[in-house]
Design an enzyme around this catalytic site. Structure first.
Site, mmCIF file in Angstrom:
data_model
loop_
_atom_site.group_PDB
_atom_site.id
_atom_site.type_symbol
_atom_site.label_atom_id
_atom_site.label_comp_id
_atom_site.label_asym_id
_atom_site.label_seq_id
_atom_site.Cartn_x
_atom_site.Cartn_y
_atom_site.Cartn_z
ATOM 1 N NE ARG A 1 -15.661 1.684 -29.585
ATOM 2 C CZ ARG A 1 -15.749 1.038 -28.569
ATOM 3 N NH1 ARG A 1 -15.331 1.160 -27.518
ATOM 4 N NH2 ARG A 1 -16.772 0.181 -28.672
ATOM 5 C CE1 TYR B 1 -10.962 -10.636 -18.295
ATOM 6 C CE2 TYR B 1 -8.644 -10.084 -18.284
ATOM 7 C CZ TYR B 1 -9.789 -9.770 -17.993
ATOM 8 O OH TYR B 1 -10.368 -8.672 -17.244
ATOM 9 C CG ASP C 1 -8.662 -4.782 -23.626
ATOM 10 O OD1 ASP C 1 -9.033 -3.987 -23.064
ATOM 11 O OD2 ASP C 1 -8.378 -5.999 -23.441
ATOM 12 N NE ARG D 1 -9.097 -0.243 -18.395
ATOM 13 C CZ ARG D 1 -10.106 -0.949 -18.163
ATOM 14 N NH1 ARG D 1 -11.091 -0.478 -18.284
ATOM 15 N NH2 ARG D 1 -9.977 -2.514 -18.029
ATOM 16 N NE ARG E 1 -13.296 1.723 -18.518
ATOM 17 C CZ ARG E 1 -14.015 0.990 -18.030
ATOM 18 N NH1 ARG E 1 -15.368 0.557 -18.349
ATOM 19 N NH2 ARG E 1 -13.661 0.077 -17.013
#
Ligand code: CP3
Length: 376
Positions: free
Chosen positions: A69, A180, A105, A56, A60
């Site tokens: 973003r 998920y 992702d 990551r 972030r």
């Protein structure tokens, strides 16, 4: 007199390549394959310094990430070649890390084949209609090259920009992807996932088999486009006991990684809370076993044996302490890895969003300074 012959860097036949199934222009057949510390450590070859990158690291915590973003939803950014390229490069520019991790992702290949899902800010992946029944398996189909064209285009652009720095491609492992899809979102106890796994094993194996091929194909497309290593994230598989891991997960993770086995690209495999599973996770076709912060690297290396490298394992929460404490703890990880046949420095899980980037920059500097930790 010297005989005129081909230049050393210009193989005349495909068979002269170190990685014959990859293009002559693939980074593994050039400077990355010859001299990148990440690749050398993964293959337990001598390195000048311990390589370091952070799970990551892209996105972030970086202000430059938040800026690009602004107003772009997470999943949309993953399908925009320009944004993927820029965000992947940001931490490499800022920190001088030894690898770029592709900005994407784990749910991107599922979105690409038409699964109705989104990534909710501060929550993670959410699936509109959770997968719970036999008929749900048919909602998955094979991933095709045409589904991820903006993504492979970003890989191609990136390897040109990155030069000698390797790009790590990644995918979610079948168990973590299934969790998920079955839960419909993040879950602490994985209750629905386990209920389906134990209660409907045939549906479970059909679902994980399909996910294995999607994940494996996604890895393969990234490698063929230019990625020099892959990481298979099985973030939540630490929720299982070893016996259940072997029965319900291992064949599928093995199948996922088998999609890139012939390409001979280094394969990293990571999960959280997987201390009891490290030897089994090694056996799915892994070169490097990722270790979270709960198991010392020396003990992890004992569990996986001398023919595998380890990656890890500074607790990401330590980065919130004062800088002297951070330095002490970084040295502790390096000391713990001293003499191991292959070590890639990383965190024990992903960078937390509120992490100060200056602290990560200092960690990279410290790891690189420690030349006495160069591996044999
Ligand atoms: O490592 C990198 O820097 C590359 C990018 C990357 C992302 N997700 C970007 C992302 C990687 C490697 C992942 C993998 C991923 N995604 C995993 C496996 C790795 C791990 O940490 O265990 C998992 C479990 C996911 C699912 C997921 N996606 C979660 C749990 C979250 C966090 C939700 C939150 O905001 O706290 C996401 C969203 C996500 N993936 C973000 C990023 C940069 C944040 C989205 C945003 O900035 O809006």
């Amino acid at each position: 007199m010297t005989t005129p012959g081909p230049l050393a860097d210009e193989p005349t036949q495909q068979t002269d390549l170190d990685y014959p199934l990859l293009d002559a222009t693939h980074p593994l057949n050039g400077s990355v394959g010859r001299s990148a510390p990440l690749i050398a450590a993964a293959l337990r070859r001598p390195v000048a310094h311990t390589p370091v990158w952070f799970m990551r690291q892209a996105g972030r915590s970086l202000p430059e990430y938040r800026k690009v973003r602004e107003g772009v939803p997470m999943l949309e950014s993953c399908f925009r070649t320009d944004l993927v390229t820029e965000i992947t490069l940001q931490p490499v520019r800022r920190y001088g890390v030894d690898a770029a991790i592709f900005f994407s992702d784990i749910v991107v290949p599922l979105k690409a084949i038409g699964v109705n899902l989104d990534i909710a800010p501060g929550v993670g992946p959410v699936v509109a209609e959770p997968f719970r029944r036999e008929t749900d398996v048919a909602r998955l189909r094979a991933l095709d090259e045409a589904d991820v064209l903006p993504i492979t285009a970003a890989v191609r652009d990136l390897v040109v920009e990155l030069g000698p720095t390797p790009l790590i491609g990644f995918a979610g492992a079948p168990f973590t992807l299934a969790s998920y899809l079955i839960e419909g979102g993040p879950s602490r106890d994985h209750a629905q996932t386990k209920a389906l796994m134990y209660g409907q094993p045939a549906v479970w194996h059909a679902l994980l088999g399909a996910l294995a091929d999607i994940a494996g194909q996604y890895l393969r497309l990234q490698v063929l486009a230019g990625a020099s290593a892959v990481q298979l994230f099985d973030s939540w598989v630490g929720a299982l006991a070893p016996r259940d891991y072997r029965e319900y997960v291992m064949p599928h993770s093995t199948r996922a990684l088998s999609h890139v086995a012939d390409l001979r690209v280094p394969r990293i495999h990571f999960g959280v809370g997987t201390g009891e599973l490290l030897a089994d996770m090694r056996d799915v076709g892994t070169d490097v076993v990722g270790v979270d912060f709960r198991v010392p690297l020396s003990e992890a290396a004992r569990r996986v044996g001398p023919n595998h490298s380890v990656q890890g394992n500074l607790d990401p929460a330590i980065l919130f302490a004062d800088i002297e404490t951070v330095e002490t703890q970084v040295r502790r990880v390096l000391d713990d890895a001293r003499g191991l046949p292959g070590h890639i420095f990383n965190l024990g899980h992903g960078v937390l969003p509120a992490t100060n980037p200056d602290v990560l920059a200092r960690v990279v500097e410290l790891v690189h300074e420690n030349e006495q930790h160069a591996q044999p």
